[in-house]
Design a protein around this motif. Structure first.
Motif, short mmCIF file in Angstrom:
data_model
loop_
_atom_site.label_atom_id
_atom_site.label_comp_id
_atom_site.label_asym_id
_atom_site.label_seq_id
_atom_site.Cartn_x
_atom_site.Cartn_y
_atom_site.Cartn_z
N ALA A 2 1.18 -1.18 0.05
CA ALA A 2 -0.24 0.11 0.07
C ALA A 2 0.72 1.44 -0.02
O ALA A 2 1.91 1.30 0.03
N THR A 3 0.16 2.28 -0.31
CA THR A 3 0.16 3.40 -0.57
C THR A 3 0.00 4.20 0.47
O THR A 3 -1.00 4.59 1.04
N LYS A 31 8.51 -2.38 5.79
CA LYS A 31 7.25 -3.69 5.30
C LYS A 31 7.10 -3.56 3.91
O LYS A 31 5.88 -4.15 3.48
N GLY A 32 7.42 -2.88 3.21
CA GLY A 32 7.61 -3.22 1.83
C GLY A 32 6.50 -1.86 1.35
O GLY A 32 6.57 -1.57 -0.20
N HIS A 33 6.08 -0.54 2.58
CA HIS A 33 5.18 0.28 1.48
C HIS A 33 5.24 1.41 1.29
O HIS A 33 6.50 1.67 1.08
N SER A 34 4.86 2.05 0.08
CA SER A 34 5.60 3.17 0.30
C SER A 34 4.73 4.28 0.45
O SER A 34 3.68 4.46 1.20
N THR A 66 17.76 9.05 5.28
CA THR A 66 17.82 7.67 5.06
C THR A 66 16.38 6.99 4.81
O THR A 66 16.30 5.94 3.86
N LEU A 67 15.14 7.99 5.18
CA LEU A 67 13.60 7.26 4.61
C LEU A 67 14.18 7.59 2.85
O LEU A 67 13.23 7.24 2.10
N GLN A 68 14.66 9.24 2.78
CA GLN A 68 14.28 9.55 1.73
C GLN A 68 15.46 7.95 0.53
O GLN A 68 14.86 8.42 -0.97
N GLU A 69 16.66 7.85 0.63
CA GLU A 69 16.74 6.54 0.43
C GLU A 69 16.40 5.27 -0.01
O GLU A 69 16.52 5.17 -0.27
N LYS A 70 15.50 5.47 1.24
CA LYS A 70 14.41 4.14 0.77
C LYS A 70 13.32 4.41 0.10
O LYS A 70 12.55 3.30 -0.13
N GLY A 71 13.19 5.82 -0.41
CA GLY A 71 12.21 6.19 -1.39
C GLY A 71 10.85 6.94 -0.78
O GLY A 71 10.26 7.45 -2.14
#
Length: 119
Positions: A2-3, A31-34, A66-71
Motif C-alpha cells: 500500500a501507499t 514492511k514494503g509500503h510506499s 535515510t527515509l529518502q534513500e529508502k524511497g
C-alpha cells in the motif's frame, strides 16, 4: 503493498508527534509500503538545514535522509515555510517545496492517509 501519505503538522519542541511519525514511516517502509510525508504548519521548521543536535531534543535530519534513500517522498508546504522565513535553499536536499495541491494529490491516490498533530 500500500501507499501511505502522512501529513505532519506539529513542531518538534514540546511534542512527540514527529518521533511517532518517523517511527511509523520507518516501520511501514521496512514492511514494503510506499510513503509520502508532508510537513505543514510549524512542522516545516523540522526540515531546515543547519540544525544542531541537542541532548534533550529529537534530531531527525539523519533519519529523514535515510527515509529518502529508502524511497520516501518528502515535501514541505510552501506557504507555511515562507510564513516562517524558510525558503527553497533553506530546506534539506531532496525535500521539495510545494503548494497544498501536492498533499491533496498524494492523499487522493493513497490507500491510507494519516494527519498527525495540529489543532
Amino acid at each position: 503493498m500500500a501507499t501511505l501519505t502522512i501529513g505532519l503538522f506539529s513542531s518538534l519542541v514540546g511534542s512527540m508527534n514527529p518521533d511517532f511519525a518517523i517511527n511509523l514511516i520507518e516501520s511501514a517502509v521496512n514492511k514494503g509500503h510506499s510513503v509520502n510525508l508532508w510537513f505543514s504548519g510549524n512542522a516545516v521548521t523540522l526540515v531546515r538545514k543547519g540544525q544542531k543536535s541537542f541532548k534533550d531534543y529529537s534530531f531527525l535530519m539523519q533519519r529523514l535522509k535515510t527515509l529518502q534513500e529508502k524511497g520516501v517522498v518528502i515535501a514541505v508546504c510552501e506557504a507555511c515555510a515562507a510564513a516562517r522565513g524558510i525558503h527553497n535553499e533553506d530546506v534539506l536536499e531532496g525535500i521539495s517545496v510545494h503548494s497544498m495541491d501536492w498533499y491533496v494529490a498524494k492523499a487522493a491516490i493513497s490507500e491510507r492517509v494519516l494527519h498527525i498533530g495540529g489543532e
